[in-house]
Design an enzyme around this catalytic site. Structure first.
Site, PDB file in Angstrom:
ATOM      1  N   GLN A 202     107.452  48.851 107.865  1.00 53.74           N
ATOM      2  CA  GLN A 202     106.029  49.818 108.733  1.00 53.74           C
ATOM      3  C   GLN A 202     106.673  50.927 108.341  1.00 53.74           C
ATOM      4  O   GLN A 202     105.899  51.596 108.791  1.00 53.74           O
ATOM      5  CB  GLN A 202     106.436  49.199 110.532  1.00 53.74           C
ATOM      6  CG  GLN A 202     105.796  47.646 110.895  1.00 53.74           C
ATOM      7  CD  GLN A 202     104.652  47.630 111.103  1.00 53.74           C
ATOM      8  OE1 GLN A 202     103.897  48.872 109.952  1.00 53.74           O
ATOM      9  NE2 GLN A 202     104.594  45.991 110.938  1.00 53.74           N
ATOM     10  N   CYS A 363     105.343  39.556 117.476  1.00 50.50           N
ATOM     11  CA  CYS A 363     107.022  38.999 116.979  1.00 50.50           C
ATOM     12  C   CYS A 363     107.959  39.634 117.636  1.00 50.50           C
ATOM     13  O   CYS A 363     108.278  39.877 116.887  1.00 50.50           O
ATOM     14  CB  CYS A 363     106.973  38.891 115.171  1.00 50.50           C
ATOM     15  SG  CYS A 363     105.309  37.750 114.621  1.00 50.50           S
TER      16      CYS A 363
HETATM   17  N1  PMP Z   1     109.311  43.497 110.587  1.00 50.18           N
HETATM   18  C1  PMP Z   1     108.293  44.624 111.042  1.00 50.18           C
HETATM   19  C2  PMP Z   1     109.017  45.903 111.760  1.00 50.18           C
HETATM   20  C3  PMP Z   1     107.451  44.106 110.903  1.00 50.18           C
HETATM   21  O1  PMP Z   1     106.400  44.395 111.053  1.00 50.18           O
HETATM   22  C4  PMP Z   1     106.924  42.420 110.176  1.00 50.18           C
HETATM   23  C5  PMP Z   1     105.843  42.181 109.583  1.00 50.18           C
HETATM   24  N2  PMP Z   1     105.102  42.302 110.880  1.00 50.18           N
HETATM   25  C6  PMP Z   1     107.920  41.696 109.615  1.00 50.18           C
HETATM   26  C7  PMP Z   1     109.308  42.323 109.597  1.00 50.18           C
HETATM   27  C8  PMP Z   1     107.991  41.029 109.014  1.00 50.18           C
HETATM   28  O2  PMP Z   1     107.374  40.901 107.556  1.00 50.18           O
HETATM   29  P1  PMP Z   1     106.799  39.808 106.016  1.00 50.18           P
HETATM   30  O3  PMP Z   1     105.739  38.846 107.783  1.00 50.18           O
HETATM   31  O4  PMP Z   1     105.870  40.184 105.431  1.00 50.18           O
HETATM   32  O5  PMP Z   1     108.294  39.177 105.800  1.00 50.18           O
END
Ligand code: PMP
Length: 404
Positions: A202, A363
């Site tokens: 982010q 998440c």
């Molecule tokens: N870390 C953070 C802070 C995130 O916002 C996200 C995605 N929402 C992820 C990790 C995971 O990224 P990705 O799904 O592209 O692997």
């Protein structure tokens, strides 16, 4: 000069309608839209270059290899790493962290050792460490946050011990927008002899990051959050540490010599890149990084900060509005709830007005528990958003509030 009209024209999807209303896309924290320059790079490669990389003597294979390796150099420059050996292509932040959790765990983590994460991590920076701790009998420790959504640095210092092998911390919270003092976090860890992984999912889309300045040992980010395609991302690691880690996956590319008795591994970064890479996506990632660089990361930051401040001001005037995270020192993410309106209801009704926001736990279940909620509505801005779109969001939220 930040020409927002010209910029928006680079993103065809922004011109479409949903439910006969102009799309207001405020879900950039989940994924960003793609400019023509990125899609064109992919189309061009598939139409004119496509061939598997590294193994071919023929013209196309060499050209595809050149594009792929030039992309690695573009990433290196973008994050100011010292060498392209430190740039490992992965499928995204999640895979980068899983790679590190496995390899670092194999090399450096024993029973009784500790891994330190924070209360505001995304699941992808919690679960791989939890799995590692289970495998090795290590202990997961958690740095708590304050009520204002910032990290408890006093607790961080207290929790670091001579058993702490790695600190895993997000650069920017995908829920609270908190920008963590990662340089200080790295300095404190290093003075304890502990390494640091920064989750840059982010941060990289919103402001310039500099590996040599931050001095972190590992850094992960995803292409799709920075206007590149899905399925490509990066793990940066200092060469000194990557050299000491065993491979994550076995297969082609990552080997030097294979016999049934013994296999030797390739040099960095290929040791960590088993199998055919998504070389079209890496080329498109470079196109995306060139695109944001041509706008200027500082200009993007200024534009998004203006939007964020404006949105915070406007949203906080709504009756019953509860905004999570710090009011200052935050990035282009705003999580909120209004009165007792369920986040899913708010999100669904905003959608009907053409406004795309995210709802739910983002998440980050442990963070939701800390905040005592089940989810939030989250608006997150990208380089192409406008104050008019913030106005549409504010009017939409007011309208939904009026319905309850
Ligand atoms: N870390 C953070 C802070 C995130 O916002 C996200 C995605 N929402 C992820 C990790 C995971 O990224 P990705 O799904 O592209 O692997």
């Amino acid at each position: 000069m930040y020409d927002i009209t010209a910029i928006r024209n680079d993103f065809p999807i922004l011109g479409r309608e949903v439910y006969k209303r102009p799309l207001v896309y405020l879900d950039n924290g989940a994924t960003t839209q793609k400019p023509r320059q990125v899609v064109d790079a992919m189309v061009d490669e598939y139409y004119n270059v496509n061939a598997n990389v590294h193994r071919g003597v023929h013209f196309l294979s060499q050209q595809a290899t050149d594009l792929h390796e030039q992309s690695r150099e573009t990433v290196r420059r973008f994050i100011n790493a010292q060498s392209t050996s430190e740039i490992i292509f992965t499928r995204g932040t999640t895979e980068s962290i899983n790679l590190l959790a496995f390899s670092f765990g194999e090399a450096f983590v024993k029973a009784g050792d500790e891994i330190l994460v924070t209360e505001m991590e995304h699941h992808s920076n919690i679960v791989p460490w939890q799995m590692l701790c289970e495998r090795k009998g290590a202990v997961l420790k958690v740095v708590p946050i304050s009520d204002d959504g910032t990290l408890r640095m006093d607790e961080y210092r207290r929790l670091l011990s001579d058993r702490t092998r790695l600190v895993c911390c997000t650069h920017v919270s995908n829920v609270l927008g908190t920008v963590n003092p990662v340089k200080e976090i790295v300095e404190i860890a290093h003075s304890n002899g502990t390494l640091v992984l920064i989750d840059g999912a982010q941060s990289t889309p919103h402001f310039a990051v500099d590996m040599q300045d931050l001095d972190c040992d590992f850094f992960a980010f995803s292409g799709h959050k920075i206007y590149a395609p899905t399925g490509v991302g990066v793990l940066y690691g200092k060469e000194e540490w990557l050299d000491k880690l065993p491979p994550y996956q076995g297969g082609g590319e990552m080997i030097q010599k294979v016999t049934f008795e013994h296999t030797t591994y390739n040099a960095l970064p290929y040791k960590f890149e088993a199998g055919t890479p998504d070389y079209v996506a890496t080329h498109a990632l470079a196109a995306a990084l060139d695109y944001v660089s041509s706008l200027g990361m500082d200009n993007i930051f200024a534009h998004e900060q203006d939007l964020t401040r404006y949105a915070l001001e406007q949203l906080s005037q709504i009756e019953g509005m509860r905004i999570f995270g710090p009011m200052d020192g935050r990035d282009a993410v705003i999580s909120f709830l209004v009165g007792d309106i369920h986040h899913l209801d708010m999100g669904t009704l905003l959608d009907r007005l053409g406004i795309a926001v995210r709802t739910g736990h983002h998440c980050a279940d442990p963070l939701m528990s800390r905040l005592g909620i089940t989810g939030t509505v989250r608006a997150s801005f990208g380089l192409y958003n406008t104050r008019e779109e913030v106005d549409a969001l504010v009017a939409g939220v007011e309208r939904v509030r009026g319905m309850f």
